[in-house]
Design a protein around this motif. Structure first.
Motif, mmCIF file in Angstrom:
data_model
loop_
_atom_site.group_PDB
_atom_site.id
_atom_site.type_symbol
_atom_site.label_atom_id
_atom_site.label_comp_id
_atom_site.label_asym_id
_atom_site.label_seq_id
_atom_site.Cartn_x
_atom_site.Cartn_y
_atom_site.Cartn_z
ATOM 1 N N LEU A 168 -4.953 21.303 3.117
ATOM 2 C CA LEU A 168 -5.545 20.877 1.850
ATOM 3 C C LEU A 168 -5.322 19.372 1.740
ATOM 4 C CD1 LEU A 168 -6.839 21.310 -0.918
ATOM 5 C CD2 LEU A 168 -4.561 21.807 -1.840
ATOM 6 N N ARG A 169 -6.414 18.641 1.767
ATOM 7 C CA ARG A 169 -6.326 17.187 1.721
ATOM 8 C C ARG A 169 -6.543 16.672 0.299
ATOM 9 N NH1 ARG A 169 -6.939 14.196 6.495
ATOM 10 N NH2 ARG A 169 -6.739 15.509 8.353
ATOM 11 N N TRP A 170 -5.939 15.536 0.027
ATOM 12 C CA TRP A 170 -6.103 14.903 -1.276
ATOM 13 C C TRP A 170 -7.584 14.680 -1.585
ATOM 14 C CZ3 TRP A 170 -2.742 14.367 -5.092
ATOM 15 C CH2 TRP A 170 -1.376 14.378 -4.804
ATOM 16 N N TYR A 171 -8.344 14.256 -0.556
ATOM 17 C CA TYR A 171 -9.758 13.937 -0.756
ATOM 18 C C TYR A 171 -10.520 15.175 -1.233
ATOM 19 C CZ TYR A 171 -14.312 11.810 0.167
ATOM 20 O OH TYR A 171 -15.579 11.299 0.037
ATOM 21 N N GLY A 172 -10.266 16.323 -0.589
ATOM 22 C CA GLY A 172 -10.907 17.556 -1.011
ATOM 23 C C GLY A 172 -10.472 17.976 -2.404
ATOM 24 N N LEU A 173 -9.180 17.772 -2.704
ATOM 25 C CA LEU A 173 -8.668 18.110 -4.035
ATOM 26 C C LEU A 173 -9.358 17.276 -5.110
ATOM 27 C CD1 LEU A 173 -6.614 19.613 -5.819
ATOM 28 C CD2 LEU A 173 -4.997 17.750 -5.379
ATOM 29 N N TYR A 176 0.857 -1.183 0.000
ATOM 30 C CA TYR A 176 0.000 0.000 0.000
ATOM 31 C C TYR A 176 0.894 1.235 0.000
ATOM 32 C CZ TYR A 176 -3.239 3.551 1.701
ATOM 33 O OH TYR A 176 -3.994 4.699 1.831
ATOM 34 N N PRO A 177 0.650 2.202 -0.905
ATOM 35 C CA PRO A 177 1.567 3.353 -1.028
ATOM 36 C C PRO A 177 1.639 4.257 0.194
ATOM 37 C CG PRO A 177 -0.390 3.639 -2.409
ATOM 38 C CD PRO A 177 -0.426 2.229 -1.918
ATOM 39 N N ASP A 178 0.617 4.226 1.053
ATOM 40 C CA ASP A 178 0.627 4.996 2.297
ATOM 41 C C ASP A 178 0.970 6.468 2.065
ATOM 42 O OD1 ASP A 178 0.196 5.323 4.963
ATOM 43 O OD2 ASP A 178 2.136 4.558 5.618
ATOM 44 N N ILE A 179 0.166 7.119 1.206
ATOM 45 C CA ILE A 179 0.337 8.537 0.888
ATOM 46 C C ILE A 179 -0.270 9.373 2.015
ATOM 47 C CG2 ILE A 179 -0.205 10.348 -0.793
ATOM 48 C CD1 ILE A 179 -0.573 8.041 -2.853
ATOM 49 N N ASP A 180 0.401 10.441 2.402
ATOM 50 C CA ASP A 180 -0.128 11.333 3.434
ATOM 51 C C ASP A 180 -1.426 11.965 2.920
ATOM 52 O OD1 ASP A 180 -0.696 13.228 5.358
ATOM 53 O OD2 ASP A 180 1.335 14.040 5.451
ATOM 54 N N PRO A 181 -2.556 11.759 3.617
ATOM 55 C CA PRO A 181 -3.830 12.336 3.165
ATOM 56 C C PRO A 181 -3.800 13.859 3.058
ATOM 57 C CG PRO A 181 -4.208 10.706 4.886
ATOM 58 C CD PRO A 181 -2.722 10.961 4.834
ATOM 59 N N VAL A 182 -2.899 14.506 3.814
ATOM 60 C CA VAL A 182 -2.780 15.968 3.765
ATOM 61 C C VAL A 182 -1.770 16.343 2.695
ATOM 62 C CG1 VAL A 182 -2.210 18.061 5.044
ATOM 63 C CG2 VAL A 182 -3.357 16.161 6.208
ATOM 64 N N LEU A 183 -2.224 17.027 1.660
ATOM 65 C CA LEU A 183 -1.350 17.427 0.557
ATOM 66 C C LEU A 183 -0.488 18.618 0.949
ATOM 67 C CD1 LEU A 183 -0.473 17.240 -2.417
ATOM 68 C CD2 LEU A 183 -2.468 18.626 -3.006
#
Length: 271
Positions: free
Chosen positions: A24-29, A9-16
């Motif tokens: 700014l979160r990836w989900y909002g983006l 799993y790439p385990d990307i930080d949800p906070v961009l």
């Protein structure tokens, strides 16, 4: 136990990006990308079809849809998935950054918002519905990628070679069901609706095709997706997502059939 051939799993930080208390979160983006793409694609479709809809009306349409998605999604999650928790913690209704959005609630919210928009602007409801439905899979696809980055809504344990161990999912290797959803609800459904929209159809065909297609996609993906922990399986192996999606398939298919029947009756009367 993890599967030996599992994909990490790439385990990307949800906070961009984080600027003090502002994040700014990836989900909002992903939502922002989906709404922006929808605006430009609707512009393209309006121009191609020669519809009398101005650019400012398209912008307003996207804004109405965005409010419908967020309000309906939040209310729907509260009612369908976690009513007992939010009834005891009503202030948490506003904590959208903690997650908790229902697609089915968002769909109802968007439909209500766009009916209101169409009446205010004097544009036929099915014209708006077909335009919106054609581009909605883009937002769905990006949204599911946002779920994947967040490490949420993961799949059931499996031993397939592409399984992943999600940080919140314990040691089990699981289906990356968010990516299945991004593919089916996003790319496949978008392609199908774009193809349907290129052909002469009765008004509402694209919208009801979306309703039917999403319902089928969700019914399939729910076979691989882990049910919500606080709900589990509701009727034997059936999940809440399937209970909410099955009526979409039935109603969508019936409305498509009625639409084509009406169109054929008009053709007979004209001939």
């Amino acid at each position: 136990m993890g599967h030996p051939a599992a994909i990490p799993y790439p385990d990307i930080d949800p906070v961009l990006v984080s600027l003090g208390p502002i994040q700014l979160r990836w989900y909002g983006l992903m939502y922002l990308i989906g709404l922006t793409a929808a605006y430009f694609l609707i512009q393209h479709k309006v121009a191609r079809k020669g519809l009398a809809i101005r650019k400012d009306q398209i912008y307003d349409m996207v804004v109405y849809a965005a409010f419908g998605v967020f309000l309906g999604g939040r209310i729907g999650y509260t009612l369908f998935y976690n009513f007992s928790y939010y009834s005891q913690n009503p202030l948490k209704l506003l904590a959208v950054w903690e997650g908790g959005m229902s697609f089915h609630g968002g769909l109802l919210g968007t439909i209500i918002a766009l009916i209101w928009f169409s009446r205010r602007q004097g544009i036929p409801a099915y014209t708006i519905a077909d335009l919106a439905a054609c581009v909605t899979p883009i937002g769905l696809g990006f949204g599911r990628i946002g779920n994947f980055i967040n490490g949420e809504l993961f799949g059931r344990p499996t031993d397939v070679d592409w399984c992943m161990v999600f940080p919140a999912g314990g040691p089990a290797c699981r289906h990356p069901s968010q990516l299945y959803e991004a593919t089916l609800e996003g790319f496949v459904l978008f392609t199908a609706l774009w193809w349907i929209d290129r052909r002469p159809n009765p008004p509402g065909t694209v919208f009801w095709s979306f309703i039917t297609g999403y319902g089928i996609s969700r019914l399939i993906v729910e076979l691989f997706r882990e049910p919500d922990q606080h709900l589990g399986f509701l009727l034997g192996p059936i999940t809440m997502g399937q209970i909410l999606s099955l009526p979409m398939v039935v109603v969508g298919a019936v409305m498509l059939l009625l639409g084509y029947q009406r169109e054929s009756q008009k053709s007979v009367e004209l001939s």
